[in-house]
Design an enzyme around this catalytic site. Structure first.
Site, mmCIF file in Angstrom:
data_model
loop_
_atom_site.group_PDB
_atom_site.id
_atom_site.type_symbol
_atom_site.label_atom_id
_atom_site.label_comp_id
_atom_site.label_asym_id
_atom_site.label_seq_id
_atom_site.Cartn_x
_atom_site.Cartn_y
_atom_site.Cartn_z
ATOM 1 N NE ARG A 196 47.994 29.797 30.438
ATOM 2 C CZ ARG A 196 48.585 28.929 30.918
ATOM 3 N NH1 ARG A 196 49.873 28.983 31.985
ATOM 4 N NH2 ARG A 196 48.204 27.535 30.385
ATOM 5 C CB SER A 218 41.721 32.124 26.353
ATOM 6 O OG SER A 218 42.245 30.802 26.117
ATOM 7 C CD GLU A 234 45.143 34.892 28.816
ATOM 8 O OE1 GLU A 234 45.681 33.882 28.744
ATOM 9 O OE2 GLU A 234 45.188 35.471 27.748
#
Ligand SMILES: Cc1cc2nc3c(=O)[nH]c(=O)nc-3n(C[C@H](O)[C@H](O)[C@H](O)COP(=O)(O)OP(=O)(O)OC[C@H]3O[C@@H](n4cnc5c(N)ncnc54)[C@H](O)[C@@H]3O)c2cc1C
Length: 349
Positions: free
Chosen positions: A165, A246, A342
């Site tokens: 990520r 998320s 996130e």
């Protein structure tokens, strides 16, 4: 050329549906638009921030500077051999529609990434990944517009420094490099053996279980359908319950810390992290505190998935961040683990 609008509402431009006003806004449909945005920002000493579909952003109520929405279009097969093909896609194309386009054209490799919301241009920024596949595995190269110099720059996948990520577009190239096009190297039917049926990756546990339960073979089409079905059953749809997917990263702790935690919480799941340590599902931490389905500051911890915060009451970023910070505090008090947010918060402070 597209016009530059002032005091523009971004309420419809972010999947969390937080109210937010950009000082200036421009929709980018060409490289000329990008250059005009660069000149305008330079002349007026403004910060520039790019958005795609706003599905990974927490936008504060007031955004100073210029927000540019990347709407560069186009998708085409530009090169092929017996085994594979190169597909060029404009940064403003919708990611899921591009996955569908590739599948219809029997070009394989990204079917596991079906239904990830957002644009093609944002996909390399966080090296989108799901069900055992990341975009880094098939991205051959990309092009970006340099907001500092006005030049178009090519980068190979290696130069993007992809990680879990993560990429350079979150670090040294943040708010400087505007991704304009990407090139994906995809497999064709049968891969190297022309007569064998194409196979997709289906080893990710929940995907494997779904396929096995239904006796499905690992064709890319079956994997695409399975991923879409799993995602629809597990994640709230942002158009019905505004969210950014998320909200927290899965934390990584040392093996010693994990062993200590297991003594107190014997059911705590943990998976060996490829870069060392143990990865703990953040959803498990939140759920075990009884927070799933609860509301904090009118922001709901989804009853479908404890890692997702939903904003059906259309609270602003401050309320969402309040809720996130309460969750972080509760997790820290109980498990001595700091959860990291996130999505990108903009502006940061
Ligand atoms: C329900 C849901 C499920 C999700 N599931 C997943 C998942 O399984 N896996 C996963 O990896 N992500 C997932 N996400 C996160 C999100 O889909 C991805 O981060 C996606 O790539 C964001 O695309 P976007 O166009 O909406 O980007 P935005 O939210 O608009 O922007 C995200 C970041 O990228 C930057 N950016 C956008 N466009 C460009 C550009 N052209 N050039 C340079 N920088 C740019 C922005 O400045 C910002 O920093 C999910 C989100 C939701 C809402």
């Amino acid at each position: 050329m597209a016009s530059i609008l002032s005091n523009f509402s971004l309420d419809q431009c972010n999947s969390l549906a937080v109210p937010s006003i950009a000082e200036y806004f421009m929709r980018i449909e060409s490289i000329e638009d990008l250059d005009a945005a660069r000149v305008f920002a330079e002349e007026n000493t403004l910060k520039v921030m790019a958005i795609g579909e706003g599905s990974n952003l927490v936008l504060r109520p007031k955004i100073p500077g210029l927000v540019i929405q990347i709407a560069l279009s186009g998708i085409a097969l530009i090169e092929e051999s017996i085994t594979d093909a190169l597909v060029e896609i404009g940064a403003g194309e919708n990611w899921h529609k591009s996955v569908e386009w590739c599948l219809i054209n029997k070009l394989y490799g990204i079917e596991n990434l079906a239904l990830i919301p957002g644009s093609v241009g944002a996909a390399p920024v966080q090296n989108i990944g799901a069900y055992g596949v990341e975009i880094a595995e098939c991205l051959e190269r990309l092009e970006y517009f340099d907001l500092f110099t006005g030049a178009l720059v090519g980068l190979s996948a290696g130069q993007c420094r992809f990680a879990y990520r993560d990429s350079r577009f979150k670090t040294d190239l943040r708010d400087r490099a505007i991704i304009t096009r990407v090139w994906l190297r995809l497999r064709k039917e049968g891969g190297t053996k022309a007569k064998t049926k194409a196979k997709a990756k289906a080893e990710y546990p929940s995907l494997r279980a779904y396929m096995d339960d239904r006796g499905l073979s690992e064709t890319p089409e079956n994997v695409f359908d399975a991923v879409c079905a799993i995602r629809k059953s597990r994640l709230p749809d942002p158009s019905a319950q505004p969210n950014v997917g998320s909200f927290f990263h899965n934390p990584v702790v040392s093996e010693t810390q994990y062993r200590d935690l297991l003594e107190k919480f014997p059911d705590m799941p943990g998976y060996a992290n490829t870069q060392g340590g143990m990865k703990i599902p953040a959803a498990w931490l939140i759920e075990s505190l009884g927070l799933k389905g609860q509301e904090i500051s009118k922001v709901k911890i989804s009853d479908q998935h404890a890692l997702v915060l939903t904003n059906s009451n259309q609270q602003d970023a401050n309320a969402v961040l309040d809720a996130a910070s309460s969750i972080q505090d509760l997790v820290k008090e109980t498990f001595a683990i700091q959860l990291k947010i996130e999505p990108r918060i903009y502006p940061e402070h």
